[in-house]
Design an enzyme around this catalytic site. Structure first.
Site, short mmCIF file in Angstrom:
data_model
loop_
_atom_site.label_atom_id
_atom_site.label_comp_id
_atom_site.label_asym_id
_atom_site.label_seq_id
_atom_site.Cartn_x
_atom_site.Cartn_y
_atom_site.Cartn_z
N GLU A 1 -5.86 2.98 -4.45
CA GLU A 1 -6.67 2.36 -5.50
C GLU A 1 -7.80 1.49 -4.94
O GLU A 1 -8.69 1.09 -5.69
CB GLU A 1 -5.76 1.55 -6.43
CG GLU A 1 -4.86 2.46 -7.26
CD GLU A 1 -4.12 1.73 -8.35
OE1 GLU A 1 -4.07 0.49 -8.33
OE2 GLU A 1 -3.56 2.42 -9.24
N GLU B 1 13.58 7.88 6.39
CA GLU B 1 13.48 6.43 6.59
C GLU B 1 14.39 5.93 7.71
O GLU B 1 14.22 4.84 8.22
CB GLU B 1 13.80 5.68 5.30
CG GLU B 1 15.26 5.68 4.90
CD GLU B 1 15.49 4.78 3.68
OE1 GLU B 1 16.05 3.68 3.87
OE2 GLU B 1 15.11 5.17 2.56
#
Length: 300
Positions: A83, A114
């Site tokens: 963004e 992860e």
């Protein structure tokens, strides 16, 4: 693996009997729990300030802001990074979000990603990081191996490292130069760190990117003057920003906006300094992109 000591994994006594509550009661309680998040972030403002100063320093040296995390933490980093492009008109390479497991992990879990100490290293090597860059490792639990491996490699490369977690004395904090730990209490739904922890992380990432962009001239007053008009709504917003920044009418804003090749900041400087395109570009360059400085420099 012992999770008992992690605040993010503890049961919230306030929400015992959640499955017996009415929707109204559950909503009221969830809202009350969420209100604790902003207060928890407030306690960490001094450490957040230190990180933002380092981000600005990194940008001014031509460095990058790189987020890395897994699951919700990784998705929030990718979201904040993506963004920055339309909001502040930065190149996609200036703020980058890495998530364990790559793009696929944005919409589904990637098994084992992860838990890898080497995958974070591999992802950072792909970006060819340098000492100019700043790496933010994000992990609600504060113990994600993907993040730890990445932070250690970033340190080896001389980059500034930041640990953002939601537990005190977290493991990733031992692997970073700067530490931000937002402890906002046990989750409304036990262990669901997409809730309060995720909200806390989003608030902090908003601060990291927004205030650092203010610090490099991407904002004039409280207006996002480097917004990219990539659709009809943003084109109209761009014209409104020009009007708000210069007190001109719509016709003048539209005319200058087009003359400036739809660069909002340039159009604003053109109007405020009563200068043409090339002169305004030069003024902005000398002012390092700060509109207020551009106006002052023109008046001197």
């Amino acid at each position: 693996m012992n999770l008992d000591s992690l605040t993010t994994e503890k049961r919230n006594e306030n929400t015992f009997g959640l499955d017996d509550m009415s929707v109204e009661s559950a909503l009221a309680l969830m809202n009350k729990e969420d209100q604790e998040v902003a207060l928890a972030v407030e306690k960490e403002l001094p450490t957040i300030k230190a990180v933002i100063n380092k981000i600005i320093e990194s940008f001014n040296k031509g460095g990058r802001l790189i987020y890395m995390g897994a699951g919700t933490s990784g998705r929030l980093g990718v979201l904040d990074a993506s963004e920055c492009v339309p909001t502040f008109g930065v190149d996609p390479s200036q703020v980058i979000g890495l998530i364990a497991g790559g793009k696929k992990a944005m919409t589904m879990a990637v098994e084992g990603a992860e838990d890898s100490l080497t995958l974070g290293v591999k992802d950072l090597k792909g970006l060819m990081i340098t000492s100019k860059d700043l790496i933010v490792g994000i992990a609600a639990s504060g113990r994600t191996p993907y993040v730890i491996g990445g932070l250690d490699y970033a340190s080896e490369m001389g980059a500034t490292t930041v640990a953002l977690s939601c537990n005190r004395d977290s493991e990733i904090s031992k692997h970073a130069d700067l530490i931000v730990e937002i402890e906002c209490g046990p989750e409304f739904l036990t262990g669901s760190t997409r809730l309060k922890a995720g909200t806390a992380q989003k608030l902090v990432l908003n601060m990291f990117s927004t205030i650092s962009m203010v610090g490099i001239g991407k904002v004039y007053n409280n207006l996002m003057v480097d917004v990219k008009p990539t659709n009809e709504k943003l084109v109209e917003r761009s014209k409104r920003i020009i009007m708000q920044a210069t007190d001109c009418d719509y016709e003048k804003a539209e005319q200058t906006f087009e003359a400036a090749n739809q660069e909002v900041k340039l159009a604003i400087v053109m109007i405020l300094t009563q200068s043409g395109v090339k002169e305004s570009q030069n003024i902005l360059k000398k002012s390092k992109g700060f509109v207020k400085e551009a106006v002052k420099n023109k008046r001197r």
